[in-house]
Enzyme design. Structure first.
Site, PDB file in Angstrom:
ATOM      1  N   GLU A 101       3.666  12.365  -8.347  1.00  0.00           N
ATOM      2  CA  GLU A 101       4.178  10.872  -7.285  1.00  0.00           C
ATOM      3  C   GLU A 101       3.664   9.808  -8.178  1.00  0.00           C
ATOM      4  OE1 GLU A 101       4.431   9.893  -5.298  1.00  0.00           O
ATOM      5  OE2 GLU A 101       2.616   9.284  -3.414  1.00  0.00           O
ATOM      6  N   ASP A 102       4.549   8.705  -7.081  1.00  0.00           N
ATOM      7  CA  ASP A 102       4.675   7.280  -8.392  1.00  0.00           C
ATOM      8  C   ASP A 102       2.932   7.460  -9.197  1.00  0.00           C
ATOM      9  OD1 ASP A 102       4.207   6.663  -6.547  1.00  0.00           O
ATOM     10  OD2 ASP A 102       5.725   5.368  -6.243  1.00  0.00           O
ATOM     11  N   ASP A 105      -3.221   5.622  -4.482  1.00  0.00           N
ATOM     12  CA  ASP A 105      -3.877   4.325  -4.577  1.00  0.00           C
ATOM     13  C   ASP A 105      -5.032   5.591  -4.035  1.00  0.00           C
ATOM     14  OD1 ASP A 105      -4.384   1.868  -4.266  1.00  0.00           O
ATOM     15  OD2 ASP A 105      -3.466   1.689  -2.474  1.00  0.00           O
ATOM     16  N   PHE A 154      -1.062  -4.680  -8.064  1.00  0.00           N
ATOM     17  CA  PHE A 154      -0.477  -3.774  -6.776  1.00  0.00           C
ATOM     18  C   PHE A 154       1.156  -3.693  -9.147  1.00  0.00           C
ATOM     19  CE2 PHE A 154       3.261  -3.750  -4.562  1.00  0.00           C
ATOM     20  CZ  PHE A 154       3.105  -2.462  -4.272  1.00  0.00           C
ATOM     21  N   ARG A 167      12.707  -1.809  -8.606  1.00  0.00           N
ATOM     22  CA  ARG A 167      12.100  -0.283  -8.495  1.00  0.00           C
ATOM     23  C   ARG A 167      13.319   0.168  -9.768  1.00  0.00           C
ATOM     24  NH1 ARG A 167      10.583   3.297  -4.826  1.00  0.00           N
ATOM     25  NH2 ARG A 167      10.472   2.503  -2.226  1.00  0.00           N
TER      26      ARG A 167
HETATM   27  P1  IMP Z   1      -2.456   6.006  -0.975  1.00  0.00           P
HETATM   28  O1  IMP Z   1      -1.710   6.929   0.600  1.00  0.00           O
HETATM   29  O2  IMP Z   1      -3.546   4.881  -0.655  1.00  0.00           O
HETATM   30  O3  IMP Z   1      -2.860   6.621  -1.951  1.00  0.00           O
HETATM   31  O4  IMP Z   1      -0.512   5.148  -1.486  1.00  0.00           O
HETATM   32  C1  IMP Z   1       0.189   5.917  -1.772  1.00  0.00           C
HETATM   33  C2  IMP Z   1       1.332   5.262  -1.447  1.00  0.00           C
HETATM   34  O5  IMP Z   1       1.572   3.768  -1.699  1.00  0.00           O
HETATM   35  C3  IMP Z   1       2.348   5.271  -3.524  1.00  0.00           C
HETATM   36  O6  IMP Z   1       3.108   6.313  -2.547  1.00  0.00           O
HETATM   37  C4  IMP Z   1       2.876   4.175  -3.451  1.00  0.00           C
HETATM   38  O7  IMP Z   1       4.031   4.235  -2.814  1.00  0.00           O
HETATM   39  C5  IMP Z   1       2.317   3.061  -2.729  1.00  0.00           C
HETATM   40  N1  IMP Z   1       1.352   1.949  -3.799  1.00  0.00           N
HETATM   41  C6  IMP Z   1       0.036   2.141  -3.750  1.00  0.00           C
HETATM   42  N2  IMP Z   1       0.117   1.885  -4.315  1.00  0.00           N
HETATM   43  C7  IMP Z   1       0.726   0.429  -4.847  1.00  0.00           C
HETATM   44  C8  IMP Z   1       1.458  -0.188  -6.196  1.00  0.00           C
HETATM   45  O8  IMP Z   1       0.620  -1.040  -7.036  1.00  0.00           O
HETATM   46  N3  IMP Z   1       2.298  -0.605  -6.273  1.00  0.00           N
HETATM   47  C9  IMP Z   1       3.627   0.219  -5.347  1.00  0.00           C
HETATM   48  N4  IMP Z   1       3.670   1.594  -4.979  1.00  0.00           N
HETATM   49  C10 IMP Z   1       2.276   1.783  -4.562  1.00  0.00           C
HETATM   50 MG    MG Z   2       5.366   6.167  -3.010  1.00  0.00          MG
END
Ligand code: IMP
Ligand code: MG
Length: 180
Positions: A101-102, A105, A154, A167
């Site tokens: 995963e990138d 969060d 962010f 990207r």
């Molecule tokens: P989560 O489900 O809240 O953990 O969110 C995960 C997804 O939200 C990641 O796969 C990202 O695509 C997006 N995301 C969360 N934080 C960021 C950020 O700071 N920049 C870009 N994408 C983010």
């Molecule tokens: Mg993502």
């Protein structure tokens, strides 16, 4: 000079390279110890650049695949389900799976994908993320290989987007208030 809309560079290219090299070594060491078939699965779209660099830093035979899921709003987060937009090609049964995963969060996305893949009986499932925001975590999700913890900001670039843009930046930047 950062791209227009990017307030400042959080992780420059050279530092990203070092993070990826370190992850590659850790992953190599792990699978050399355990042995077995390795399938690396990247979560689209955010992981596409990281995946390309990471697999080249791993010195262990592997195959790759990608998975695309759609993010739900808050209302559906608790359902524990995730909509698969593009599934991986074949069966993962009996394979060692490394999910990439990138950024993690709140952890909801990663947790749901982990559950979805675990239900398909891989031999093992390990997780890797380039970035993590621990202060934002809402669910306890296991990360086996973590590139770097970052503060609650962010970020974009190196595969990560803001409204599908940025990207292609070679570094990880923090969006300014004019980033929209
Ligand atoms: P989560 O489900 O809240 O953990 O969110 C995960 C997804 O939200 C990641 O796969 C990202 O695509 C997006 N995301 C969360 N934080 C960021 C950020 O700071 N920049 C870009 N994408 C983010
Ligand atoms: Mg993502």
């Amino acid at each position: 000079m950062p791209e227009r809309g990017v307030a400042r560079i959080l992780i420059p290219e050279q530092e990203i390279r070092m993070i990826v090299e370190t992850l590659g070594l850790e992953i190599t060491r792990h699978y050399r110890k355990t042995g077995g078939e390795l399938l690396v699965v990247g979560l689209l779209k955010g992981s596409f650049i990281f995946m390309a660099d990471l697999v080249r830093a791993v010195e262990y035979p592997l195959t790759i695949d990608f998975l695309a899921v759609s993010s739900y709003g808050e209302a559906t987060v608790s359902s524990g389900k995730v909509a698969v937009k593009m599934d991986i090609g074949g069966s993962i049964e009996g394979k060692n799976l490394l999910l990439v995963e990138d950024i993690v969060d709140t952890g909801h996305t990663f947790q749901k994908v982990i559950r979805l893949l675990e239900a398909r009986n891989p031999l093992s499932l390990k997780t890797c993320t380039l970035l993590s925001k621990p202060s934002r975590r809402e669910v306890d999700v296991r990360i086996d290989f973590c590139g770097r913890d970052i503060p609650d900001e962010f970020v974009c670039g190196y595969g990560l987007d803001y409204a599908q843009k940025y990207r292609n930046l070679p570094y990880i930047g923090i969006l300014g208030t004019t980033g929209a």
